[in-house]
Enzyme design. Structure first.
Site, PDB file in Angstrom:
ATOM      1  N   GLY A  25       0.815  -1.209   0.000  1.00 35.87           N
ATOM      2  CA  GLY A  25       0.000   0.000   0.000  1.00 35.87           C
ATOM      3  C   GLY A  25       0.846   1.255   0.000  1.00 35.87           C
ATOM      4  O   GLY A  25       0.592   2.198   0.752  1.00 35.87           O
ATOM      5  N   ALA A  26       1.841   1.285  -0.904  1.00 37.55           N
ATOM      6  CA  ALA A  26       2.851   2.357  -0.858  1.00 37.55           C
ATOM      7  C   ALA A  26       2.579   3.513  -1.804  1.00 37.55           C
ATOM      8  O   ALA A  26       3.387   4.433  -1.874  1.00 37.55           O
ATOM      9  CB  ALA A  26       4.232   1.764  -1.172  1.00 37.55           C
ATOM     10  N   GLY A  43      -0.954   7.980   0.885  1.00 41.71           N
ATOM     11  CA  GLY A  43      -1.023   8.130   2.326  1.00 41.71           C
ATOM     12  C   GLY A  43       0.238   7.772   3.075  1.00 41.71           C
ATOM     13  O   GLY A  43       1.354   8.142   2.691  1.00 41.71           O
ATOM     14  N   GLY A  53       1.776   4.896   3.456  1.00 41.26           N
ATOM     15  CA  GLY A  53       2.719   4.051   2.725  1.00 41.26           C
ATOM     16  C   GLY A  53       3.613   4.851   1.798  1.00 41.26           C
ATOM     17  O   GLY A  53       4.825   4.587   1.725  1.00 41.26           O
ATOM     18  N   SER A  74      -4.649  -0.509  14.022  1.00 36.74           N
ATOM     19  CA  SER A  74      -5.429   0.651  14.436  1.00 36.74           C
ATOM     20  C   SER A  74      -5.835   0.494  15.893  1.00 36.74           C
ATOM     21  O   SER A  74      -5.949  -0.629  16.406  1.00 36.74           O
ATOM     22  CB  SER A  74      -6.689   0.767  13.570  1.00 36.74           C
ATOM     23  OG  SER A  74      -7.557   1.781  14.058  1.00 36.74           O
ATOM     24  N   TYR A 109     -14.100  -3.205   9.761  1.00 38.09           N
ATOM     25  CA  TYR A 109     -12.759  -2.614   9.782  1.00 38.09           C
ATOM     26  C   TYR A 109     -12.072  -2.889  11.119  1.00 38.09           C
ATOM     27  O   TYR A 109     -10.914  -3.321  11.156  1.00 38.09           O
ATOM     28  CB  TYR A 109     -12.869  -1.111   9.532  1.00 38.09           C
ATOM     29  CG  TYR A 109     -11.558  -0.368   9.654  1.00 38.09           C
ATOM     30  CD1 TYR A 109     -10.684  -0.284   8.571  1.00 38.09           C
ATOM     31  CD2 TYR A 109     -11.199   0.259  10.845  1.00 38.09           C
ATOM     32  CE1 TYR A 109      -9.483   0.400   8.683  1.00 38.09           C
ATOM     33  CE2 TYR A 109      -9.995   0.945  10.963  1.00 38.09           C
ATOM     34  CZ  TYR A 109      -9.151   1.011   9.878  1.00 38.09           C
ATOM     35  OH  TYR A 109      -7.963   1.687   9.997  1.00 38.09           O
TER      36      TYR A 109
END
Length: 268
Positions: free
Chosen positions: A13-14, A17, A19, A137, A160
């Site tokens: 996920g780079a 955001g 990442g 999280s 989530y």
């Protein structure tokens, strides 16, 4: 740890955001950064701007996770740090239940199961001293193993939070599995409601900056004093207690069995 300029670091996920910020910072300090993403255009833009190497896969499909692991194993002799950062948020309509390509509830599939499978597949590339960092999280909710994929009474926020608790449970189990190997694994809540696309899509006003989350995550990746720390959950820069279910041995066993069953079914 070896000097950063001698390390190979994989970040999922780079392309956006947190990442993207991690990839930019680490590449700027001389690390060999493998940036994972789903969008080839964003990956190429990041490569051209920052100098990262690229790895493309849609983590919502376990066959693509499998292929990604195989490609990385062919391309690289070792990985020093694996950052499982990719994820999806509550969704624009939290009442709408979404599934992955494998028919698995989407948040559980992407936020947790993809990283669970990818990590296990890449363990042969991790040589001590190495680190695994799971971006979780503080929003964690107990997993109901009678309906873990929330076929009934679906709520995107709950989905989530369950997926993030699953990440922490996996972290604790994997740390025990890797005890004495010189490979550590920790999880963290980087910062609360960072100014990211995921947060803005929910209509939530950001409460913290990407800089704040990046600082906490980079600490787990690079700080010498954390070289022997494993199986812990951090809230930002501070050690913290996860949801009580994370400490439940039977719950963690149930999660492992469920995960392995879902992966086997998807890849059969």
């Amino acid at each position: 740890m070896r000097p950063l300029r001698e390390q190979t670091i994989l970040i999922t996920g780079a392309t956006d955001g947190l990442g993207r910020r991690l990839a930019t910072e680490l590449a700027g300090q001389g690390a060999r950064v493998i940036a994972h993403g789903r969008d080839p255009g964003k990956l190429m833009a990041l490569r051209d701007e920052v100098g990262t190497e690229t790895a493309r896969a849609d983590l919502a499909e376990l066959r693509q996770v499998e292929r990604l692991a195989e490609e990385l194993t062919q391309r690289y002799d070792r990985i020093d740090v694996l950052v499982n950062n990719a994820g999806v948020g509550f969704g624009s309509d939290p009442a709408l239940r979404e599934e992955s390509a494998d028919g698995i509830e989407l948040r559980f599939a992407v936020n947790y199961l993809a990283g669970y499978h990818l990590t296990h597949k890449l363990l042969p590339l991790l040589y001590a001293p190495a680190r695994i960092v799971n971006v979780a999280s503080a929003g964690q909710e107990e997993i109901d193993f009678a309906d873990p994929l929330l076929h009934e009474d679906y709520d995107g926020v709950r989905a989530y939070r369950q997926s993030k608790l699953a990440q922490v449970m996996f972290t604790i189990d994997l740390a025990e599995e890797l005890r004495g190997t010189g490979i550590t694994v920790n999880a963290l809540h980087p910062a609360t409601f960072m100014d990211t696309t995921m947060v803005r899509e929910t209509g939530t006003t950001p409460h913290s900056s990407i800089d704040e989350g990046a600082a906490a995550t980079l600490r787990l990746i690079t700080a010498p004093e954390l070289g022997g720390v494993s199986g812990h959950y951090f809230n930002g820069l501070r050690p913290a207690h996860p949801h009580r279910q994370a400490e439940d041995l039977k719950a963690r066993e149930s999660l492992r069995l469920l995960s392995d069953e879902l992966i086997a079914a998807a890849l059969s």
